[in-house]
Design a protein around this motif. Sequence first.
Motif: not given
Length: 238
Positions: A25, A58, A136
Amino acid sequence: MNKILKILAIGAGLIGAAAPALAQEVIVTASRRGGDAGYYGGIVATSRPVVALKRTADYGVQSVHVAGDERDREKRRADLKATIRAMIAAAAKQGFELATGDYVLQPLTLANYENLYFSGDGRPDTDRAEFLVKLKLAPGTPERVAADRIAAFFKSVPKAGRTVIRADGRLTLSVVNPDQYRAAIIELIAADAAMASGKFGGTSGVDVSGLDRPVEWARAEETNVFLFLPASYVVRKR
């Protein structure tokens, strides 16, 4: 398969073997940087090609610090750790995640939170610890909505002693495993190259370069990001 798609398919096969084994990430900031390390070293592009994949990030990511000014050092740090533990517990209940890292992010949990570094908060008898809070994102989430939700989360966390929770700077974004979008990006490049080549007659072809580079990224508007390869092509008469 026409010549353009064949060239692009070969390039995709060659670089697919170099993709990282584990998904990472990565942070996407408003600024852009250049270099040869790709996202493995936290590098984003100095410029963005015309052909890019645009999508919602994301996560919305907010830099935060927990600070305290209790005069007794041991109690001050105990209070900071208690507040951080409370944040970890509240995050799990409210749909947030905590993390650390400047470019590649790692989860912050009860198993590793004591590894956080304490520094002074600008005055005597103060300490602070810095980390990240993640939310999120649903497609199309406005930046203001994400930032307000994170701010409300900060207020909901019980603080120990004289500790406070403060946001640092603007909301940033993150993308999980940018290389997973490589095939979709190559399809966009193929379509654009085929369109351009078709404008010059059936005997024209395309030379493509840059497909062997890591996927790069840049922030778009609100909570959207651009994902792209630093690729270019030249239309030539065959």
